[in-house]
Design a protein around this motif. Structure first.
Motif, mmCIF file in Angstrom:
data_model
loop_
_atom_site.group_PDB
_atom_site.id
_atom_site.type_symbol
_atom_site.label_atom_id
_atom_site.label_comp_id
_atom_site.label_asym_id
_atom_site.label_seq_id
_atom_site.Cartn_x
_atom_site.Cartn_y
_atom_site.Cartn_z
ATOM 1 N N SER A 13 -8.711 -6.618 -19.364
ATOM 2 C CA SER A 13 -9.945 -7.668 -18.975
ATOM 3 C C SER A 13 -9.865 -9.042 -19.200
ATOM 4 O O SER A 13 -10.582 -9.755 -18.694
ATOM 5 C CB SER A 13 -11.276 -7.045 -19.627
ATOM 6 N N THR A 14 -8.710 -9.397 -19.907
ATOM 7 C CA THR A 14 -8.239 -10.608 -20.099
ATOM 8 C C THR A 14 -7.702 -11.279 -18.939
ATOM 9 O O THR A 14 -7.506 -10.817 -17.701
ATOM 10 C CB THR A 14 -7.082 -10.773 -21.302
ATOM 11 N N PRO A 15 -7.976 -12.727 -18.510
ATOM 12 C CA PRO A 15 -7.540 -13.403 -17.392
ATOM 13 C C PRO A 15 -6.133 -12.972 -17.016
ATOM 14 O O PRO A 15 -5.981 -12.834 -15.769
ATOM 15 C CB PRO A 15 -7.629 -14.853 -17.818
ATOM 16 N N VAL A 16 -4.948 -13.126 -17.861
ATOM 17 C CA VAL A 16 -3.739 -12.715 -17.766
ATOM 18 C C VAL A 16 -3.635 -11.262 -17.302
ATOM 19 O O VAL A 16 -2.887 -10.795 -16.310
ATOM 20 C CB VAL A 16 -2.878 -13.014 -19.252
ATOM 21 N N GLY A 17 -4.295 -10.260 -17.940
ATOM 22 C CA GLY A 17 -4.517 -8.782 -17.674
ATOM 23 C C GLY A 17 -4.803 -8.541 -16.206
ATOM 24 O O GLY A 17 -4.238 -7.825 -15.543
ATOM 25 N N GLN A 18 -5.711 -9.233 -15.795
ATOM 26 C CA GLN A 18 -6.282 -9.265 -14.588
ATOM 27 C C GLN A 18 -5.629 -9.974 -13.368
ATOM 28 O O GLN A 18 -5.299 -9.184 -12.587
ATOM 29 C CB GLN A 18 -7.672 -10.014 -14.283
ATOM 30 N N SER A 19 -4.619 -10.780 -13.720
ATOM 31 C CA SER A 19 -3.450 -11.528 -12.821
ATOM 32 C C SER A 19 -2.466 -10.658 -12.634
ATOM 33 O O SER A 19 -1.996 -10.226 -11.625
ATOM 34 C CB SER A 19 -3.001 -12.869 -13.394
ATOM 35 N N PHE A 20 -2.011 -9.808 -13.858
ATOM 36 C CA PHE A 20 -0.949 -8.889 -13.521
ATOM 37 C C PHE A 20 -1.304 -7.768 -12.970
ATOM 38 O O PHE A 20 -0.489 -7.088 -12.106
ATOM 39 C CB PHE A 20 -0.571 -8.672 -14.878
ATOM 40 N N LYS A 21 -2.741 -7.331 -13.092
ATOM 41 C CA LYS A 21 -3.020 -6.021 -12.379
ATOM 42 C C LYS A 21 -2.946 -6.387 -10.951
ATOM 43 O O LYS A 21 -2.555 -5.567 -10.038
ATOM 44 C CB LYS A 21 -4.458 -5.579 -12.795
ATOM 45 N N GLU A 22 -3.302 -7.633 -10.338
ATOM 46 C CA GLU A 22 -3.289 -7.925 -9.122
ATOM 47 C C GLU A 22 -1.816 -7.987 -8.501
ATOM 48 O O GLU A 22 -1.560 -7.596 -7.470
ATOM 49 C CB GLU A 22 -3.778 -9.356 -8.642
ATOM 50 N N ILE A 23 -0.708 -8.325 -9.328
ATOM 51 C CA ILE A 23 0.673 -8.386 -8.992
ATOM 52 C C ILE A 23 1.139 -7.080 -8.777
ATOM 53 O O ILE A 23 1.594 -6.648 -7.824
ATOM 54 C CB ILE A 23 1.388 -9.418 -9.937
ATOM 55 N N LEU A 24 0.773 -6.093 -10.032
ATOM 56 C CA LEU A 24 1.419 -4.965 -9.976
ATOM 57 C C LEU A 24 0.981 -3.792 -8.783
ATOM 58 O O LEU A 24 1.759 -3.337 -8.058
ATOM 59 C CB LEU A 24 0.873 -4.330 -11.413
ATOM 60 N N ASN A 25 -0.331 -3.975 -8.487
ATOM 61 C CA ASN A 25 -1.104 -3.386 -7.437
ATOM 62 C C ASN A 25 -0.457 -3.773 -6.058
ATOM 63 O O ASN A 25 -0.447 -2.833 -5.159
ATOM 64 C CB ASN A 25 -2.503 -3.557 -7.462
ATOM 65 N N SER A 26 -0.137 -4.982 -5.878
ATOM 66 C CA SER A 26 0.468 -5.389 -4.491
ATOM 67 C C SER A 26 2.052 -4.622 -4.488
ATOM 68 O O SER A 26 2.338 -4.515 -3.308
ATOM 69 C CB SER A 26 0.538 -6.822 -4.476
ATOM 70 N N PHE A 27 2.370 -4.177 -5.649
ATOM 71 C CA PHE A 27 4.137 -3.384 -5.364
ATOM 72 C C PHE A 27 3.780 -2.100 -5.557
ATOM 73 O O PHE A 27 4.695 -1.428 -5.143
ATOM 74 C CB PHE A 27 4.860 -3.959 -6.581
ATOM 75 N N TYR A 28 2.968 -1.457 -6.267
ATOM 76 C CA TYR A 28 2.989 -0.182 -6.882
ATOM 77 C C TYR A 28 1.582 0.567 -6.667
ATOM 78 O O TYR A 28 0.617 0.316 -7.288
ATOM 79 C CB TYR A 28 3.108 -0.340 -8.252
ATOM 80 N N LYS A 29 1.453 1.280 -5.714
ATOM 81 C CA LYS A 29 0.306 2.252 -5.322
ATOM 82 C C LYS A 29 0.342 3.559 -5.783
ATOM 83 O O LYS A 29 1.037 4.143 -5.335
ATOM 84 C CB LYS A 29 0.085 2.228 -4.009
ATOM 85 N N THR A 30 -0.092 3.889 -7.149
ATOM 86 C CA THR A 30 -0.266 5.088 -7.810
ATOM 87 C C THR A 30 -1.257 5.295 -8.751
ATOM 88 O O THR A 30 -1.882 4.472 -9.023
ATOM 89 C CB THR A 30 1.420 5.022 -8.395
ATOM 90 N N LYS A 31 -1.352 6.781 -9.099
ATOM 91 C CA LYS A 31 -2.567 7.129 -9.966
ATOM 92 C C LYS A 31 -2.104 6.748 -11.151
ATOM 93 O O LYS A 31 -2.878 7.212 -12.249
ATOM 94 C CB LYS A 31 -2.973 8.312 -9.478
#
Length: 299
Positions: A13-31
């Motif tokens: 939920s931190t600002p950096v956590g949210q940014s990283f999640k967006e970057i990771l999701n753009s490369f990595y679609k998995t459960k």
């Protein structure tokens, strides 16, 4: 393409956590991405301060842990794992943690708050480093300098705060001689962390320990940083006017000294305005991307 591993992200939920999640999701679609937050919804509710065994079943072979939570909280979690069942730690492949350059800048602070912060950072870093050497997992401790930026209603407590003051006060007094700063945007820091993650994934060598002090590409004086914030707020029409009046440092500290009697911590933060807190690795060198000027997006 990234190999199938389970990725566990704390402090999502931190600002950096949210940014990283967006970057990771753009490369990595998995459960296989597990996101934890103390507040829960829409993430998995988990409090690192009072860890329990509810998520241990998810920590299977080839686990990667990435934490944006305070490093002493994730250190507490590792202590819990160690006491609960050491074999779980053997499932961990790589750990990437956010610490802070405060471990350098606040080492010789005189107020109790900053001394305690330094000690918590040092003890936590040492504990996790020793653990990584014992259990042979990759470890990267990232110490960012001044972080700024907003995402999904989450914002930093640094640059944004200066911007808010400018919206309230049309005139600000500031010391004439100020030290250098190297502010880094949350998106840049997210990309740095992804770069480290990608490096660990594609490098077969195990048990690497990397400590990286990182800042943005622009090193500028604190005063110039304040001017840049002011100019950006005027350009985006968030303020129409804010005059910055430079005064000699001695007069500035004489006028602000009464704050010391109320909060030595705040007064010491004023003193640090004249210290150089820069010279760290830059975003562009670590990511091999084009250098970005401050501010990289509107404040």
């Amino acid at each position: 393409y990234l190999k199938m591993k389970s990725i566990h992200i704390f402090g999502i939920s931190t600002p950096v956590g949210q940014s990283f999640k967006e970057i990771l999701n753009s490369f990595y679609k998995t459960k296989n991405i597990f996101c934890y937050s103390r507040s829960g919804d829409p993430y998995i509710k988990y409090d690192l301060k009072i860890p329990n065994k509810s998520i241990i079943k998810n920590l299977q072979k080839n686990t990667i842990i990435i934490s944006f939570a305070p490093i002493w909280d994730i250190s507490n979690f590792f202590k819990y794992l160690y006491s609960f069942d050491k074999s779980i730690i053997k499932n961990i492949n790589s750990v990437i943690l956010l610490s802070s350059t405060s471990i350098l800048t606040k080492k010789f602070s005189t107020n109790k708050f900053d001394k305690d912060l330094y000690n918590k950072l040092r003890i936590s870093e040492d504990y996790i480093t020793n653990l990584s050497q014992k259990f042979k997992f990759n470890l990267s401790i990232i110490r960012p300098t001044l972080i700024y930026g907003s995402i999904n209603d989450y914002s930093d407590q640094n640059i944004t705060k200066i911007g808010k003051l400018m919206k309230i006060f049309p005139v600000i007094f500031f010391p004439k001689d100020t030290g250098l700063r190297q502010p880094i945007h949350i998106r840049q820091l997210g990309e740095v962390i992804y770069q480290i993650y990608d490096y660990f994934e594609n490098n077969k060598k195990k048990s690497q320990v990397r400590v990286i002090e990182v800042g943005g590409d622009t090193s500028l004086s604190y005063l110039d940083m304040v001017y840049a914030i002011r100019d950006n707020l005027i350009k985006t029409k968030k303020i129409s006017f804010c005059r910055i009046i430079k005064i000699p440092n001695k007069i500035f500290y004489f006028l602000t000294f009464p704050i010391f009697l109320i909060s030595p911590k705040i007064f010491e933060s004023f003193l640090r305005i004249q210290a150089n807190l820069s010279g760290f690795s830059t975003y562009s060198i670590i990511t091999n991307k084009k250098p970005l000027k401050f501010p990289v997006e509107n404040i």
